[in-house]
Write an enzyme that holds these catalytic residues in place. Structure first.
Site, short mmCIF file in Angstrom:
data_model
loop_
_atom_site.label_atom_id
_atom_site.label_comp_id
_atom_site.label_asym_id
_atom_site.label_seq_id
_atom_site.Cartn_x
_atom_site.Cartn_y
_atom_site.Cartn_z
N TYR A 151 9.48 11.92 0.98
CA TYR A 151 9.29 10.74 0.12
C TYR A 151 8.48 11.12 -1.12
CZ TYR A 151 7.11 6.42 -1.58
OH TYR A 151 6.65 5.40 -2.39
N LYS A 155 9.66 11.25 -5.19
CA LYS A 155 8.97 10.46 -6.22
C LYS A 155 8.45 11.35 -7.35
CE LYS A 155 9.01 6.06 -4.84
NZ LYS A 155 9.27 4.88 -5.68
P1 NAP Z 1 9.57 -2.18 -0.11
O1 NAP Z 1 8.94 -3.43 0.39
O2 NAP Z 1 10.00 -1.14 0.86
O3 NAP Z 1 10.82 -2.62 -1.00
C1 NAP Z 1 11.75 -1.69 -1.45
C2 NAP Z 1 13.02 -2.41 -1.85
O4 NAP Z 1 13.96 -1.42 -2.30
C3 NAP Z 1 13.70 -3.20 -0.74
O5 NAP Z 1 13.92 -4.51 -1.17
C4 NAP Z 1 15.02 -2.45 -0.53
O6 NAP Z 1 16.11 -3.29 -0.29
C5 NAP Z 1 15.24 -1.83 -1.89
N1 NAP Z 1 16.17 -0.71 -1.79
C6 NAP Z 1 16.12 0.35 -0.94
N2 NAP Z 1 17.17 1.15 -1.13
C7 NAP Z 1 17.93 0.60 -2.10
C8 NAP Z 1 19.14 0.97 -2.72
N3 NAP Z 1 19.81 2.06 -2.37
N4 NAP Z 1 19.62 0.17 -3.72
C9 NAP Z 1 18.97 -0.96 -4.06
N5 NAP Z 1 17.81 -1.36 -3.50
C10 NAP Z 1 17.29 -0.60 -2.53
O7 NAP Z 1 8.61 -1.47 -1.16
P2 NAP Z 1 7.35 -2.06 -1.97
O8 NAP Z 1 6.13 -1.93 -1.14
O9 NAP Z 1 7.73 -3.38 -2.53
O10 NAP Z 1 7.22 -0.98 -3.12
C11 NAP Z 1 7.95 -1.11 -4.32
C12 NAP Z 1 8.08 0.26 -4.96
O11 NAP Z 1 6.80 0.80 -5.23
C13 NAP Z 1 8.79 1.31 -4.11
O12 NAP Z 1 9.54 2.12 -4.99
C14 NAP Z 1 7.67 2.11 -3.50
O13 NAP Z 1 8.11 3.42 -3.20
C15 NAP Z 1 6.65 2.07 -4.61
N6 NAP Z 1 5.25 2.13 -4.22
C16 NAP Z 1 4.76 1.27 -3.30
C17 NAP Z 1 3.42 1.29 -2.99
C18 NAP Z 1 2.83 0.33 -1.99
O14 NAP Z 1 1.72 0.58 -1.52
N7 NAP Z 1 3.50 -0.77 -1.68
C19 NAP Z 1 2.56 2.21 -3.62
C20 NAP Z 1 3.11 3.07 -4.56
C21 NAP Z 1 4.44 3.01 -4.87
P3 NAP Z 1 16.41 -3.94 1.14
O15 NAP Z 1 15.55 -5.16 1.17
O16 NAP Z 1 17.86 -4.23 1.02
O17 NAP Z 1 16.05 -2.94 2.19
O1 G4F Z 2 0.98 2.22 5.81
P1 G4F Z 2 1.55 3.58 5.72
O2 G4F Z 2 2.84 3.82 6.39
O3 G4F Z 2 1.60 3.92 4.18
P2 G4F Z 2 1.66 5.30 3.36
O4 G4F Z 2 2.25 6.37 4.16
O5 G4F Z 2 0.30 5.52 2.79
O6 G4F Z 2 2.69 4.93 2.20
C1 G4F Z 2 2.60 3.69 1.49
O7 G4F Z 2 1.77 3.87 0.36
C2 G4F Z 2 2.28 4.81 -0.60
C3 G4F Z 2 1.25 4.88 -1.73
O8 G4F Z 2 0.23 5.78 -1.37
C4 G4F Z 2 3.63 4.32 -1.09
F1 G4F Z 2 4.11 5.17 -2.04
C5 G4F Z 2 4.59 4.23 0.07
O9 G4F Z 2 5.84 3.70 -0.38
C6 G4F Z 2 4.01 3.27 1.11
O10 G4F Z 2 3.98 1.99 0.56
O11 G4F Z 2 0.50 4.63 6.32
C7 G4F Z 2 -0.84 4.67 5.88
C8 G4F Z 2 -1.63 5.63 6.77
C9 G4F Z 2 -0.95 6.99 6.95
O12 G4F Z 2 -1.94 7.99 6.83
C10 G4F Z 2 -0.44 6.98 8.37
O13 G4F Z 2 -0.37 8.26 9.00
O14 G4F Z 2 -1.71 5.07 8.07
C11 G4F Z 2 -1.48 6.10 9.02
N1 G4F Z 2 -1.04 5.48 10.27
C12 G4F Z 2 -1.71 5.57 11.45
N2 G4F Z 2 -1.01 4.92 12.41
C13 G4F Z 2 0.09 4.79 10.46
C14 G4F Z 2 0.11 4.43 11.81
N3 G4F Z 2 1.06 4.41 9.60
C15 G4F Z 2 2.08 3.66 10.10
N4 G4F Z 2 3.04 3.23 9.25
N5 G4F Z 2 2.14 3.31 11.43
C16 G4F Z 2 1.19 3.68 12.32
O15 G4F Z 2 1.26 3.34 13.50
#
Ligand code: NAP
Ligand code: G4F
Length: 325
Positions: A151, A155
């Site tokens: 992932y 990115k």
């Molecule tokens: P999310 O809840 O996983 O939403 C991602 C969306 O992308 C979903 O609605 C999904 O559609 C859509 N998608 C996936 N594959 C696709 C495809 N092939 N074509 C069109 N749409 C597609 O993610 P989020 O938390 O809102 O994050 C938004 C963006 O910010 C992502 O790019 C993520 O990597 C990035 N980001 C997130 C965080 C965070 O902490 N949340 C931090 C840094 C960066 P479906 O609903 O159909 O599955």
């Molecule tokens: O909530 P997570 O799965 O988020 P992670 O891996 O930090 O990624 C999220 O933030 C990123 C930005 O830094 C985004 F780019 C990405 O798209 C996503 O939104 O895990 C957070 C932490 C990790 O260290 C993981 O190992 O929580 C730890 N963890 C411990 N137990 C777990 C679990 N994570 C998940 N999902 N599930 C567990 O049971």
């Protein structure tokens, strides 16, 4: 004339918060959705905006769908939030993750270059690109990337392609390097929502254990509603640039667990939590903490919601969901 914006990832977490913000500012909002037999509009419903978005079919892995839609709507702004965004699945689905998160961005940028070169483009970049890299415990725009998952690697490609279209073709492109941000509509697989949902179920007597992986990982957790404001500000700035967005504070998964149980009124959290190796990752990102001073100085952006407020908001929302059921 109202400004127009296309949001990809409209059904995810950030898409609905951003759409709500743009609608409040008078934008016409288009949302890209991939074809599903039963699409899930619950996050748009949660914010009460489902009927206000014009939904368009398309897929980030299908270049022709993006070419056609950019040619047709020529939006003022594109916010590319679509991704296979779950780090944990990216080892099992590395190719798919790359096609959507990396190549999808190239396709979108090409479509903009060919059919709408004045469109401003926002790329959802991530603190995962830093991986184990830091400067004095913080990450900022100058910290080198050392991604630790397929992932994170996908990115990094998208980040540099976004920079390259700015430098090569003078297109207004920005990377928002966002640290973890959460909300009551966070996907249930991510650790924060997994915890608050489980805590609510335990409180209601529907579940008795919460299985987790690495409790020591630390994240800089903020509220998604604050972070979408930064996305919009980047595209309103005079010049395109890349910005780190985060709170500047980090907490461990264990702290998130403790506080969640506390807000649910359960004191003995250790009784409910079990460590399950299935939730540990082949390579972990142990410590993320943002130094977001550039965004504060140049965009006037600062996180408003504290860690405690975020946890409380999420626990209360999940308790309410189960109480209403
Ligand atoms: P999310 O809840 O996983 O939403 C991602 C969306 O992308 C979903 O609605 C999904 O559609 C859509 N998608 C996936 N594959 C696709 C495809 N092939 N074509 C069109 N749409 C597609 O993610 P989020 O938390 O809102 O994050 C938004 C963006 O910010 C992502 O790019 C993520 O990597 C990035 N980001 C997130 C965080 C965070 O902490 N949340 C931090 C840094 C960066 P479906 O609903 O159909 O599955
Ligand atoms: O909530 P997570 O799965 O988020 P992670 O891996 O930090 O990624 C999220 O933030 C990123 C930005 O830094 C985004 F780019 C990405 O798209 C996503 O939104 O895990 C957070 C932490 C990790 O260290 C993981 O190992 O929580 C730890 N963890 C411990 N137990 C777990 C679990 N994570 C998940 N999902 N599930 C567990 O049971």
């Amino acid at each position: 004339m109202a400004k127009t914006a296309l949001i990809t990832g409209i059904l995810g977490q950030d898409g609905p918060y951003l759409a709500k913000l743009l609608l409040e500012k008078g934008y016409k909002v288009y949302g890209l959705i991939r074809r599903y037999s039963n699409p899930n509009f619950s996050n748009l419903d949660f914010l009460g905006i489902t009927k206000k978005i014009e939904l368009i079919d398309g897929d980030m892995s299908d270049e022709s769908s993006l070419l056609h839609l950019i040619k047709r709507i020529m939006p003022d702004e594109v916010y590319n939030l679509a991704a296979q965004s779950f780090v944990g699945s990216s080892w099992q689905q590395a190719k798919l993750t790359t096609e959507i998160n990396a190549l999808g961005v190239l396709y979108m940028l090409n479509a903009i270059k060919l059919f709408s070169p004045t469109t401003k483009f926002y790329q959802a970049s991530t603190s995962e690109m830093f991986g184990t890299s830091h400067d004095d415990g913080f990450q900022d725009e100058n910290t080198i990337f050392h991604p630790r998952s397929p992932y994170g690697i996908s990115k990094v490609y998208a980040y540099w392609m976004t920079v390259n279209f700015r430098e090569s073709y003078d297109i207004f492109t920005c990377n928002g390097i966002l640290f973890n941000h959460e909300s009551p509509i966070r996907g249930i697989q991510f650790v924060t929502r997994k915890i608050t949902d489980a805590v609510a179920r335990i409180k209601m007597g529907l579940q008795d254990k919460l299985s987790l992986g690495n409790l020591d990982a630390k994240r800089d957790w903020g509220f998604a509603g604050d972070y979408v404001e930064a996305m919009h500000l980047m595209l309103q700035n005079e010049k395109p640039d890349d910005y780190v967005i985060g709170t500047g504070e980090n907490h461990s998964v264990k702290e998130f667990v403790q506080l969640s149980f506390k807000y649910a009124g359960i004191s003995d959290w250790e009784k409910y939590v079990v460590i399950d190796a299935r939730f540990k990752r082949p390579a972990e990102v142990p410590n993320l903490k943002a130094r977001a001073t550039k965004a504060q100085k140049q965009l006037g952006w600062k996180a408003k919601t504290s860690f405690d407020e975020l946890v409380k908001m999420m626990v209360e929302a999940d308790l309410k969901r189960y109480q209403n059921k």
